[in-house]
Design an enzyme around this catalytic site. Structure first.
Site, PDB file in Angstrom:
ATOM      1  CG  ASP A 176      -0.235  -0.030   2.536  1.00 21.95           C
ATOM      2  OD1 ASP A 176       0.678  -0.871   2.699  1.00 21.95           O
ATOM      3  OD2 ASP A 176      -0.580   0.771   3.429  1.00 21.95           O
ATOM      4  CD  GLU A 188       4.111   0.763   6.826  1.00 22.36           C
ATOM      5  OE1 GLU A 188       5.003   1.072   7.627  1.00 22.36           O
ATOM      6  OE2 GLU A 188       3.695   1.541   5.921  1.00 22.36           O
TER       7      GLU A 188
END
Length: 458
Positions: A85, A148
């Protein structure tokens, strides 16, 4: 070992795979069925696993929260943790951040540094070890999360819900070289005040980024005063300003410079830029009151001194203070704050001081999110081995393990440190616009990670 030939042969394939992964827009979005962090994050996770499968590795996708890639049969496991991400991109890019381009030897795109590029390098390093049939005593597991940049539900699901046993020893290529053996506590929270008047004040997009843009709507009769003060504000804050008419009001915009919240001094906060301007206008309304509070208790102080939270220790230095976002919603104004707390303190130490400062003010402390600090001793096998690798490959024999304010997956388990991938002579463009990777750094990255995997897995 001598990996030079394989590294040279693999370079073009490596660049192509980094482009492939970066091309997936994996900014977290609204959850849909089977995709807890949105379609983009799920697609990026599967893209990484597909690349690994094409290389002949065993993979598993854990319901689009996280996935892993495995190689070897050892009883002990060496973990390499990373994420697919990315943070939002903002405006002003030299190219489309999800259509990566090579310009003057630099690969531009969101995630080339944080963290798609480094994780793809680690995947290719594992492929080289596999192709060369290098014997390893430990199983190597690349663990990839899809959440994250926000709240780490990915690794929580992987380790706690799916009950995957943690590796005995690990590193994450999601910081800077040489190595981070300790990380400050991450303390995120909101300062909230009820509103009785209508106002529009917006800026920033995440706790963990310095806000690069903010704006406020003001009364039209402030136009001359604003125009007279623009140069003064620019000199004080470092922001660029723009003022335009919007219906019957003025729209005052501030343009700063984004940076990671762990190092707010590397950025220029546009929210502070707006608050400075509003405070100087001395308005006798709620907006004026809020701006005065902000400049008195926060302002350009990046260490929390004015909020009573100026903590410091010899191991990790000073607390950092970043205002990442401001918004008005449901009759409230909310500042979203990120502090990085020195390793010898706990986040609750900071919370107590902040709550004391807020007494008798209009603001309330709400929604704390806490990730405590970590510390791996310098004389541990993990730290010593990785430092030896770094020194041997780079020739930087004076390099020492460092303490960081960033929040990496090293916090997700014991005996894990952040190891690279940004080299000392590379600009740290993580979370910034025009994030780029200098392609001539790839062979050095590859040498370091090949040696690291080889030595740790013996």
């Amino acid at each position: 070992m001598d990996f030079e030939t394989k590294i040279a042969e693999d370079k073009e394939s490596l660049i192509a795979d980094i482009k492939r992964l970066v091309s997936v827009n994996s900014v977290e979005s609204e959850a849909v069925e089977g995709m807890p962090f949105g379609k983009g994050a799920a697609d990026a996770l599967q893209c990484f696993l597909n690349m690994a499968e094409e290389m002949g590795f065993e993979t598993e996708n854990f319901d689009n929260y996280a996935g892993h890639v495995e190689y070897g049969d050892g009883e002990e496991v060496l973990g390499i943790l990373g994420h697919v991400d990315v943070v939002p991109c903002g405006d002003g890019w030299i190219c489309n951040p999800f259509q990566p381009e090579v310009i003057d030897g630099k690969l531009y795109g969101r995630g080339v540094l944080d963290n798609k590029g480094p994780m793809t390098v680690c995947l290719h390093a594992l492929k080289i070890l596999k192709d060369m049939q290098v014997p390893l005593k430990k199983k190597v597991r690349l663990i990839v999360g899809a959440n994250e940049e926000t709240d780490w539900k990915c690794v929580d699901y992987y380790f706690n819900k799916k009950k995957i046993a943690p590796p005995q020893i690990s590193f994450t290529p999601d910081a800077e070289f040489p190595l981070k053996h300790a990380e400050k506590g991450v303390f995120q929270y909101q300062l909230v005040t009820e509103l009785k008047e209508d106002l529009v004040l917006e800026g920033g997009n995440a706790y963990n980024s310095v806000a690069e843009y903010a704006y406020v709507l003001l009364s039209a009769d402030k136009k001359t005063e604003i125009e007279d003060c623009l140069k003064q504000w620019e000199a004080y804050t470092g922001c660029r300003y723009a003022c335009s008419e919007e219906k019957s009001q003025l729209k005052l915009e501030a343009f700063g410079f984004a940076a990671h919240a762990a190092n707010p001094s590397k950025g220029t906060n546009a929210i502070t830029g707006i608050m400075k301007a509003v405070d100087d206008l001395h308005m006798k309304n709620e907006l004026g009151s809020i701006a005065h509070f902000y400049m008195e208790k926060i302002g350009t102080d990046l260490y929390g001194e004015n909020m009573g939270v100026g903590l410091e220790d010899e191991v990790s230095g000073r607390l950092s203070f970043n205002v990442g976002k401001v918004e008005t919603t449901d009759g409230k104004l909310i500042f979203s704050i990120d502090n990085r707390v020195p390793v010898t303190y706990r986040c609750e130490d900071a919370q107590k001081r902040i709550e004391e400062t807020l007494k008798n003010t209009r603001f309330k402390f709400e929604n704390p999110q806490i990730t405590e600090s970590i510390y791996v001793p310098k004389d541990s096998f993990l730290v010593q081995t990785l430092m030896d690798v770094y020194r041997d490959v780079t020739g930087d024999v004076d390099a020492q393990p460092q303490v960081d304010g960033a929040c990496s997956y090293a916090r997700a388990l014991d005996n894990c440190v952040a190891f690279g991938a940004i080299l000392p002579d590379q600009p740290d463009l993580m979370h910034q616009k025009n994030e780029y990777l200098e392609l001539d750094k790839l062979p050095i990255w590859m040498k370091i990670y090949l040696e690291a995997i080889y030595r740790l897995a013996q």
